[in-house]
Motif scaffolding. Structure first.
Motif, PDB file in Angstrom:
ATOM      1  N   ARG A  81       5.515   2.435  -1.611  1.00  0.00           N
ATOM      2  CA  ARG A  81       4.556   1.358  -1.369  1.00  0.00           C
ATOM      3  C   ARG A  81       5.246   0.254  -0.580  1.00  0.00           C
ATOM      4  O   ARG A  81       6.393  -0.078  -0.849  1.00  0.00           O
ATOM      5  CB  ARG A  81       4.032   0.773  -2.689  1.00  0.00           C
ATOM      6  N   ARG A 110       4.574  -3.115   2.718  1.00  0.00           N
ATOM      7  CA  ARG A 110       3.673  -3.962   3.497  1.00  0.00           C
ATOM      8  C   ARG A 110       3.807  -3.746   5.006  1.00  0.00           C
ATOM      9  O   ARG A 110       3.031  -4.303   5.769  1.00  0.00           O
ATOM     10  CB  ARG A 110       3.964  -5.438   3.200  1.00  0.00           C
ATOM     11  N   GLU A 135      -2.205   3.869   5.599  1.00  0.00           N
ATOM     12  CA  GLU A 135      -3.486   3.670   6.284  1.00  0.00           C
ATOM     13  C   GLU A 135      -3.717   4.709   7.377  1.00  0.00           C
ATOM     14  O   GLU A 135      -4.850   4.918   7.807  1.00  0.00           O
ATOM     15  CB  GLU A 135      -3.543   2.255   6.855  1.00  0.00           C
ATOM     16  N   LYS A 168       0.843  -1.195   0.000  1.00  0.00           N
ATOM     17  CA  LYS A 168       0.000   0.000   0.000  1.00  0.00           C
ATOM     18  C   LYS A 168       0.875   1.240   0.000  1.00  0.00           C
ATOM     19  O   LYS A 168       1.955   1.255   0.573  1.00  0.00           O
ATOM     20  CB  LYS A 168      -0.933   0.009   1.207  1.00  0.00           C
ATOM     21  N   ARG A 204       2.832   0.743   4.505  1.00  0.00           N
ATOM     22  CA  ARG A 204       1.411   0.439   4.656  1.00  0.00           C
ATOM     23  C   ARG A 204       0.825   1.169   5.861  1.00  0.00           C
ATOM     24  O   ARG A 204      -0.272   1.736   5.800  1.00  0.00           O
ATOM     25  CB  ARG A 204       1.201  -1.068   4.808  1.00  0.00           C
TER      26      ARG A 204
END
Length: 205
Positions: free
Chosen positions: A160, A162, A170, A154, A166
């Motif tokens: 990007r 994990r 988020e 993400k 991420r």
């Protein structure tokens, strides 16, 4: 995610000399902002990864051996969840200048080799690297797909990932905005203190 604040290094240096309590207050506030992001990033380093039992170290805790050490020279490091989690941490120390001459003051780092692989594998070549020497032509794709199924990449472009990336994505820039606000607030306080001539004896309020 990276935020450029011009003159912050100079302001921090002056703050440490003239209003050390304000500098300590700013550092504490930054730590409090980064800690939840670190905690979230660590939570994505699961104990096991379905489909990759051969990569996952099956030992307990942080036990280090020739088979799982992240420092194995020239070898692909084994994934040890405890090791990966402990390698994710925040730093409030000035980093060395990068290739573009920028220095980081507040950042979250990933110090584990296996953690770095977990973070970015498949970002550039989701179907596996064309330079792979594996006898299985689908090994790279299987590896990336397994990681993606366990924790999705993400973020945007080269940001990007994990784990850390991420968690930042988020967080929806809440931590970034909080850091900028903390810097602005402390800088404004420092300006008022210096203008009033109350430095050295100042107590952060």
């Amino acid at each position: 995610m990276p935020v450029q604040v011009k003159g912050l290094i100079e302001v921090r240096k002056a703050m440490r000399q003239l209003a050390p309590d304000l500098d300590k207050e700013l550092t504490k506030n930054i730590r409090d902002i980064l800690k939840p992001v670190v905690k979230t990033a660590r939570s994505y380093a699961t104990p096991t990864i379905p489909g990759l039992s051969g990569w996952t170290f099956a030992g307990r805790g942080k036990q280090i051996s020739a088979g799982n050490s992240q420092f194995r020279v020239g070898k692909f490091p084994k994934y040890n969840a405890s090791e990966v989690r402990s390698g994710i941490k925040y730093s409030v120390r000035k980093s060395r200048p990068n290739r573009k001459g920028f220095t980081g003051l507040y950042r979250i780092v990933n110090e584990s080799r296996a953690g770095a692989i977990y973070e970015t594998a498949g970002r550039a070549n989701p179907d596996g690297s064309p330079r792979s020497k594996s006898s299985n032509p689908y090994a790279g794709q299987h590896f990336n797909d397994s990681l993606q199924g366990n924790s999705q990449l993400k973020g945007m472009g080269k940001m990007r990932g994990r784990l850390i990336f991420r968690a930042w994505y988020e967080d929806n820039q809440k931590a970034t905005k909080a850091v900028v606000k903390a810097i602005d607030t402390s800088t404004a306080k420092f300006v008022r203190v210096v203008t009033a001539g109350g430095f050295r004896e100042n107590k952060a309020a």
